[in-house]
Design a protein around this motif. Structure first.
Motif, PDB file in Angstrom:
ATOM      1  N   VAL A   4      44.852  27.294  61.119  1.00  0.00           N
ATOM      2  CA  VAL A   4      43.992  27.193  59.934  1.00  0.00           C
ATOM      3  C   VAL A   4      44.349  28.359  59.028  1.00  0.00           C
ATOM      4  O   VAL A   4      44.363  29.509  59.469  1.00  0.00           O
ATOM      5  N   THR A   5      44.679  28.049  57.778  1.00  0.00           N
ATOM      6  CA  THR A   5      45.017  29.080  56.793  1.00  0.00           C
ATOM      7  C   THR A   5      43.838  29.238  55.835  1.00  0.00           C
ATOM      8  O   THR A   5      43.370  28.260  55.255  1.00  0.00           O
ATOM      9  N   TYR A   6      43.368  30.462  55.703  1.00  0.00           N
ATOM     10  CA  TYR A   6      42.242  30.774  54.820  1.00  0.00           C
ATOM     11  C   TYR A   6      42.757  31.476  53.566  1.00  0.00           C
ATOM     12  O   TYR A   6      43.678  32.289  53.634  1.00  0.00           O
ATOM     13  N   THR A   7      42.137  31.152  52.423  1.00  0.00           N
ATOM     14  CA  THR A   7      42.471  31.794  51.156  1.00  0.00           C
ATOM     15  C   THR A   7      41.191  32.261  50.493  1.00  0.00           C
ATOM     16  O   THR A   7      40.260  31.477  50.313  1.00  0.00           O
ATOM     17  N   LEU A   8      41.140  33.551  50.163  1.00  0.00           N
ATOM     18  CA  LEU A   8      39.998  34.134  49.457  1.00  0.00           C
ATOM     19  C   LEU A   8      40.492  34.521  48.070  1.00  0.00           C
ATOM     20  O   LEU A   8      41.514  35.206  47.948  1.00  0.00           O
ATOM     21  N   THR A   9      39.786  34.061  47.028  1.00  0.00           N
ATOM     22  CA  THR A   9      40.227  34.288  45.659  1.00  0.00           C
ATOM     23  C   THR A   9      39.106  34.905  44.836  1.00  0.00           C
ATOM     24  O   THR A   9      38.020  34.336  44.743  1.00  0.00           O
ATOM     25  N   GLY A  10      39.372  36.068  44.255  1.00  0.00           N
ATOM     26  CA  GLY A  10      38.431  36.734  43.358  1.00  0.00           C
ATOM     27  C   GLY A  10      39.056  36.849  41.976  1.00  0.00           C
ATOM     28  O   GLY A  10      40.219  37.226  41.857  1.00  0.00           O
ATOM     29  N   VAL A  11      38.284  36.497  40.932  1.00  0.00           N
ATOM     30  CA  VAL A  11      38.806  36.497  39.565  1.00  0.00           C
ATOM     31  C   VAL A  11      37.908  37.347  38.667  1.00  0.00           C
ATOM     32  O   VAL A  11      36.697  37.121  38.624  1.00  0.00           O
ATOM     33  N   ASN A  12      38.509  38.307  37.975  1.00  0.00           N
ATOM     34  CA  ASN A  12      37.778  39.084  36.980  1.00  0.00           C
ATOM     35  C   ASN A  12      37.684  38.224  35.724  1.00  0.00           C
ATOM     36  O   ASN A  12      38.645  38.070  34.984  1.00  0.00           O
ATOM     37  N   THR A  13      36.521  37.644  35.490  1.00  0.00           N
ATOM     38  CA  THR A  13      36.304  36.749  34.350  1.00  0.00           C
ATOM     39  C   THR A  13      35.671  37.486  33.174  1.00  0.00           C
ATOM     40  O   THR A  13      35.339  36.863  32.170  1.00  0.00           O
ATOM     41  N   GLY A  14      35.502  38.788  33.284  1.00  0.00           N
ATOM     42  CA  GLY A  14      34.816  39.553  32.259  1.00  0.00           C
ATOM     43  C   GLY A  14      35.738  40.132  31.212  1.00  0.00           C
ATOM     44  O   GLY A  14      36.942  39.881  31.185  1.00  0.00           O
ATOM     45  N   GLU A  15      35.129  40.951  30.348  1.00  0.00           N
ATOM     46  CA  GLU A  15      35.836  41.572  29.231  1.00  0.00           C
ATOM     47  C   GLU A  15      36.119  43.047  29.501  1.00  0.00           C
ATOM     48  O   GLU A  15      36.359  43.816  28.581  1.00  0.00           O
ATOM     49  N   THR A  16      36.071  43.421  30.779  1.00  0.00           N
ATOM     50  CA  THR A  16      36.326  44.813  31.161  1.00  0.00           C
ATOM     51  C   THR A  16      36.925  44.840  32.563  1.00  0.00           C
ATOM     52  O   THR A  16      36.793  43.874  33.317  1.00  0.00           O
ATOM     53  N   GLY A  17      37.577  45.924  32.909  1.00  0.00           N
ATOM     54  CA  GLY A  17      38.109  46.072  34.258  1.00  0.00           C
ATOM     55  C   GLY A  17      36.986  46.243  35.266  1.00  0.00           C
ATOM     56  O   GLY A  17      35.842  46.547  34.905  1.00  0.00           O
ATOM     57  N   LEU A  18      37.310  46.025  36.516  1.00  0.00           N
ATOM     58  CA  LEU A  18      36.344  46.223  37.604  1.00  0.00           C
ATOM     59  C   LEU A  18      36.867  47.367  38.466  1.00  0.00           C
ATOM     60  O   LEU A  18      37.961  47.293  39.016  1.00  0.00           O
ATOM     61  N   ASP A  19      36.062  48.456  38.526  1.00  0.00           N
ATOM     62  CA  ASP A  19      36.493  49.659  39.238  1.00  0.00           C
ATOM     63  C   ASP A  19      36.628  49.429  40.731  1.00  0.00           C
ATOM     64  O   ASP A  19      37.552  49.908  41.360  1.00  0.00           O
ATOM     65  N   GLU A  20      35.666  48.717  41.291  1.00  0.00           N
ATOM     66  CA  GLU A  20      35.721  48.489  42.734  1.00  0.00           C
ATOM     67  C   GLU A  20      35.322  47.043  43.032  1.00  0.00           C
ATOM     68  O   GLU A  20      34.257  46.593  42.660  1.00  0.00           O
ATOM     69  N   VAL A  21      36.237  46.367  43.696  1.00  0.00           N
ATOM     70  CA  VAL A  21      35.981  45.019  44.187  1.00  0.00           C
ATOM     71  C   VAL A  21      36.075  45.088  45.707  1.00  0.00           C
ATOM     72  O   VAL A  21      37.050  45.609  46.245  1.00  0.00           O
ATOM     73  N   LEU A  36      40.332  45.553  39.782  1.00  0.00           N
ATOM     74  CA  LEU A  36      40.930  44.419  39.080  1.00  0.00           C
ATOM     75  C   LEU A  36      40.843  44.656  37.578  1.00  0.00           C
ATOM     76  O   LEU A  36      39.757  44.904  37.038  1.00  0.00           O
ATOM     77  N   ALA A  37      41.979  44.549  36.921  1.00  0.00           N
ATOM     78  CA  ALA A  37      42.005  44.655  35.465  1.00  0.00           C
ATOM     79  C   ALA A  37      41.365  43.406  34.855  1.00  0.00           C
ATOM     80  O   ALA A  37      41.186  42.384  35.541  1.00  0.00           O
ATOM     81  N   GLU A  38      41.037  43.484  33.608  1.00  0.00           N
ATOM     82  CA  GLU A  38      40.465  42.341  32.890  1.00  0.00           C
ATOM     83  C   GLU A  38      41.397  41.134  33.032  1.00  0.00           C
ATOM     84  O   GLU A  38      42.601  41.236  32.824  1.00  0.00           O
ATOM     85  N   GLY A  39      40.844  39.997  33.481  1.00  0.00           N
ATOM     86  CA  GLY A  39      41.609  38.763  33.631  1.00  0.00           C
ATOM     87  C   GLY A  39      42.428  38.668  34.908  1.00  0.00           C
ATOM     88  O   GLY A  39      43.072  37.653  35.157  1.00  0.00           O
ATOM     89  N   ALA A  40      42.432  39.689  35.745  1.00  0.00           N
ATOM     90  CA  ALA A  40      43.266  39.703  36.961  1.00  0.00           C
ATOM     91  C   ALA A  40      42.624  38.887  38.087  1.00  0.00           C
ATOM     92  O   ALA A  40      41.407  38.708  38.137  1.00  0.00           O
ATOM     93  N   THR A  41      43.476  38.414  38.991  1.00  0.00           N
ATOM     94  CA  THR A  41      43.049  37.630  40.154  1.00  0.00           C
ATOM     95  C   THR A  41      43.598  38.271  41.417  1.00  0.00           C
ATOM     96  O   THR A  41      44.770  38.636  41.472  1.00  0.00           O
ATOM     97  N   VAL A  42      42.745  38.391  42.441  1.00  0.00           N
ATOM     98  CA  VAL A  42      43.196  38.840  43.751  1.00  0.00           C
ATOM     99  C   VAL A  42      43.150  37.633  44.684  1.00  0.00           C
ATOM    100  O   VAL A  42      42.179  36.873  44.678  1.00  0.00           O
ATOM    101  N   THR A  43      44.224  37.435  45.457  1.00  0.00           N
ATOM    102  CA  THR A  43      44.302  36.333  46.415  1.00  0.00           C
ATOM    103  C   THR A  43      44.662  36.902  47.781  1.00  0.00           C
ATOM    104  O   THR A  43      45.676  37.582  47.923  1.00  0.00           O
ATOM    105  N   ILE A  44      43.813  36.607  48.766  1.00  0.00           N
ATOM    106  CA  ILE A  44      44.035  37.056  50.139  1.00  0.00           C
ATOM    107  C   ILE A  44      44.271  35.820  50.989  1.00  0.00           C
ATOM    108  O   ILE A  44      43.447  34.900  50.987  1.00  0.00           O
ATOM    109  N   THR A  45      45.384  35.787  51.708  1.00  0.00           N
ATOM    110  CA  THR A  45      45.718  34.638  52.550  1.00  0.00           C
ATOM    111  C   THR A  45      46.029  35.123  53.961  1.00  0.00           C
ATOM    112  O   THR A  45      46.757  36.111  54.130  1.00  0.00           O
ATOM    113  N   TYR A  46      45.473  34.428  54.947  1.00  0.00           N
ATOM    114  CA  TYR A  46      45.765  34.744  56.350  1.00  0.00           C
ATOM    115  C   TYR A  46      45.520  33.489  57.174  1.00  0.00           C
ATOM    116  O   TYR A  46      44.957  32.504  56.684  1.00  0.00           O
ATOM    117  N   SER A  47      45.959  33.506  58.437  1.00  0.00           N
ATOM    118  CA  SER A  47      45.765  32.322  59.286  1.00  0.00           C
ATOM    119  C   SER A  47      45.318  32.711  60.686  1.00  0.00           C
ATOM    120  O   SER A  47      45.471  33.850  61.114  1.00  0.00           O
TER     121      SER A  47
END
Length: 189
Positions: free
Chosen positions: A39-56, A100-111
């Motif tokens: 089973v492969t899991y994918t976790l996706t976080g997206v900065n949808t705001g107008e500013t960076g996110l200091d800590e995710v 995460l910078a403005e508009g950036a996406t983090v993707t974590i994949t593992y199995s």
């Protein structure tokens, strides 16, 4: 004569922060799986705001997965197209922390690979996340979860019948019917 400059006004708008999160799996959540399956899991976080996110912070609780499956130690984390530091697996919690910078996406994949003795069990896990903009209120999207029931050996063998079994069954029915007719004819004669 003394000159007095007019008052100066400046505006420094602060962008509205935003963050969305989703967990998915392959096979899809809700799918029944066999022992030995991956089973492969994918976790996706997206900065949808107008500013960076200091800590995710993304935390995946594997306490209802790891007793029944082996962690394959194949975690890949990408922010955009760049591979970044992998999360830490501490006991049954997988945690990634980054910005995460403005508009950036983090993707974590593992199995994980389902253990041979996991038949009848359910692999269920919930991932949570939070994101903090500069000087702002922490954003906490709703948790995201996946669930897979592990088939028992009896359920796994419930596949399609082989064609020869169907032919044999039909032949036995025809033979039985022919024998019944033959017996009736001999009794009436």
């Amino acid at each position: 004569m003394e000159l007095t400059p007019p008052p100066a006004t400046t505006e420094h708008p602060v962008g509205t922060p935003g963050f969305e999160f989703e967990k998915s799996s392959n096979p899809a959540s809700g799918t029944a799986i066999a022992t030995g399956s991956v089973v492969t899991y994918t976790l996706t976080g997206v900065n949808t705001g107008e500013t960076g996110l200091d800590e995710v912070v993304i935390t995946d609780d594997l306490s209802q997965v790891l007793p029944y499956a082996k962690f394959n130690d194949d975690v890949v984390v990408k922010v955009g197209d760049h591979v970044v530091a992998a999360p830490i697996l501490d006991g049954t919690e997988l945690t990634w922390t980054g910005s995460l910078a403005e508009g950036a996406t983090v993707t974590i994949t593992y199995s994980v690979t389902v253990n041979a003795d996991a038949a009848g069990e359910t692999l269920a896990n919930v991932a949570t996340t939070s994101a903090t903009p500069p000087g702002g209120q922490t954003i906490t999207p709703p948790p995201s979860e996946t669930e897979h029931s592990v088939l028992t050996p009896l359920a796994i063998t419930g596949g399609q019948l082989a064609p020869w079994i169907l032919v044999l069954s039909v032949l036995l029915l025809i033979s039985g019917g022919a024998l019944m007719l033959l017996r009736r004819r001999t009794k009436t004669a």
